[in-house]
Enzyme design. Structure first.
Site, PDB file in Angstrom:
ATOM      1  NE  ARG A 128      -2.869 -17.368 -25.510  1.00 39.29           N
ATOM      2  CZ  ARG A 128      -2.119 -16.602 -25.716  1.00 39.29           C
ATOM      3  NH1 ARG A 128      -2.851 -16.118 -27.027  1.00 39.29           N
ATOM      4  NH2 ARG A 128      -1.094 -16.059 -25.895  1.00 39.29           N
TER       5      ARG A 128
ATOM      6  CG  ASP B 241      -5.112 -15.645 -35.639  1.00 35.63           C
ATOM      7  OD1 ASP B 241      -4.247 -16.509 -36.849  1.00 35.63           O
ATOM      8  OD2 ASP B 241      -4.609 -14.809 -34.560  1.00 35.63           O
TER       9      ASP B 241
ATOM     10  CD  GLU C  88      -2.061 -21.996 -32.118  1.00 34.44           C
ATOM     11  OE1 GLU C  88      -0.846 -20.935 -31.888  1.00 34.44           O
ATOM     12  OE2 GLU C  88      -2.573 -20.749 -31.432  1.00 34.44           O
TER      13      GLU C  88
ATOM     14  CG  HIS D  47      -1.358 -17.322 -32.763  1.00 34.72           C
ATOM     15  ND1 HIS D  47      -1.206 -18.336 -31.458  1.00 34.72           N
ATOM     16  CD2 HIS D  47      -1.615 -16.413 -32.344  1.00 34.72           C
ATOM     17  CE1 HIS D  47      -1.651 -17.284 -30.697  1.00 34.72           C
ATOM     18  NE2 HIS D  47      -1.294 -16.497 -31.207  1.00 34.72           N
TER      19      HIS D  47
HETATM   20  C1  8YV Z   1       1.732 -13.870 -30.155  1.00 45.16           C
HETATM   21  C2  8YV Z   1      -0.196 -13.494 -28.795  1.00 45.16           C
HETATM   22  O1  8YV Z   1       1.252 -15.066 -31.593  1.00 45.16           O
HETATM   23  O2  8YV Z   1       0.337 -11.711 -27.576  1.00 45.16           O
HETATM   24  C3  8YV Z   1      -0.316 -12.887 -27.211  1.00 45.16           C
HETATM   25  O3  8YV Z   1      -0.758 -13.227 -26.283  1.00 45.16           O
HETATM   26  O4  8YV Z   1      -0.947 -14.758 -28.814  1.00 45.16           O
HETATM   27  C4  8YV Z   1       0.851 -12.951 -30.016  1.00 45.16           C
HETATM   28  O5  8YV Z   1       0.354 -11.748 -30.279  1.00 45.16           O
HETATM   29  C5  8YV Z   1       2.798 -14.406 -29.351  1.00 45.16           C
HETATM   30  O6  8YV Z   1       2.355 -15.098 -28.507  1.00 45.16           O
HETATM   31  C6  8YV Z   1       3.589 -13.886 -29.497  1.00 45.16           C
HETATM   32  O7  8YV Z   1       5.003 -13.945 -28.145  1.00 45.16           O
END
Ligand code: 8YV
Length: 312
Positions: A231, A255, A260, A278
């Site tokens: 994150r 990433d 974001e 991301h």
């Molecule tokens: C997705 C992520 O971009 O799984 C996670 O926590 O950050 C990513 O896989 C997103 O959150 C999917 O809802």
């Protein structure tokens, strides 16, 4: 009458999975509502299940008096207020396990892209610079030290891949794991001092907010690389930009970002930085598996079966 589910957004949730959900339930699509508050007021009493993508703050949960399940898409649930959910005995599920490979693959891609200058090298060829001179020598992976912050499922998938490259694995977790023989550091700062690559695969949220700050980055050092696939909140982004600008940190593969899709523009011009939008879990197979896990959790809830992946 089918049960009504409220779904907050569909930025990542695969349309096939949404279609499957809609064969069994009436899905209220909050993101499509012209007046979201009006939709919520209208359907809130009937809603026992909310499907989200890692987002459910306390004030949002409070709008649903009969809410019993928050089925979240994504492994990270830092945007879901767990305390508020627990206080009302609302169950929360996430989608762990099915995205480890995709995220670990991207991590390795970022590490190689930064250490070998692959993005710059690509431009070098396209811009005709190779016709004038050979590309400068970059640095090697074998024998280098990686420090993994957060050795959970994703961290382990990353470690396995790093080992194949002959990289030594170190890690920092809340607790030492008994099932691995990687070198454990009880202090992030001490680990940062000893590694060439610091890889962030920890949880987001308050407990890890900005724990990777200037002091940590200076320890990784001018020849070191920071990789973040967890994150953006884990890194002090101001410190990151400054350390890269000053050459106190060698490079970064990122990433995820603090706000974001906004990324500090100062990073755009830095050849030692590789940026991704991301996309850790963004493969077709992974996103379908994540969506299916959400659907399976919702089905389990209505069938009064144990939830597949409840957040502890
Ligand atoms: C997705 C992520 O971009 O799984 C996670 O926590 O950050 C990513 O896989 C997103 O959150 C999917 O809802």
């Amino acid at each position: 009458m089918p049960e009504q589910i409220l779904m907050t957004s569909q930025a990542f949730f695969h349309s096939e999975c949404l279609a499957e959900l809609e064969t069994r339930y009436e899905v209220q699509r909050l993101w499509e509502a012209s007046d979201q508050e009006a939709l919520i007021s209208e359907v809130a009493p009937q809603i026992r299940v909310v499907v989200t993508e890692g987002w459910a703050p306390a004030d949002f949960q409070a709008k649903f008096p009969n809410l019993e399940l928050i089925a979240s898409h994504g492994v990270g649930y830092d945007g879901v207020d767990l305390g508020a959910a627990q206080a009302r005995k609302i169950a929360v599920t996430n989608t762990p396990g099915v995205l480890d490979d995709a995220v670990a693959d991207l991590t390795i891609g970022l590490l190689i892209a930064v250490t070998r200058g692959m993005v710059v090298g690509d431009q070098y060829v396209r811009n005709g610079e190779w016709l004038k001179a050979n590309f400068p020598l970059m640095s090697h992976l074998r024998g280098r030290q990686a420090g993994i912050l957060g050795l959970g499922r994703i961290g382990l998938a990353i470690a396995q891949r790093l080992q194949a490259f002959g990289i030594e694995i170190n890690y920092h977790n809340r607790r030492e794991r008994s099932d691995v023989d990687y070198r454990y550091f009880s202090s992030l700062s001490m680990m940062a001092q000893d590694v060439d690559f610091l890889i962030l695969s920890c949880v987001g949220g308050e407990e890890t907010k900005k724990i990777v700050n200037r002091a940590i980055m200076e320890k990784i050092g001018p020849n070191g690389v920071l990789i973040n696939i967890s994150r953006g909140s884990v890194v002090d982004e101001g410190d990151l930009v400054a350390c890269l600008e000053e050459g106190k940190l060698g490079g970064a593969g990122l990433d995820v970002f603090t706000t974001e899709p906004h990324v500090p523009e100062a990073l755009f011009k830095m050849p030692q930085v590789v940026l991704q939008p991301h996309i850790g879990s963004a493969t077709l197979q992974t996103r379908i598996a994540m969506g299916q896990l959400v659907v399976d959790n919702v089905d389990a809830y209505y069938a009064k079966k144990p939830l597949l992946t409840p957040v502890a």
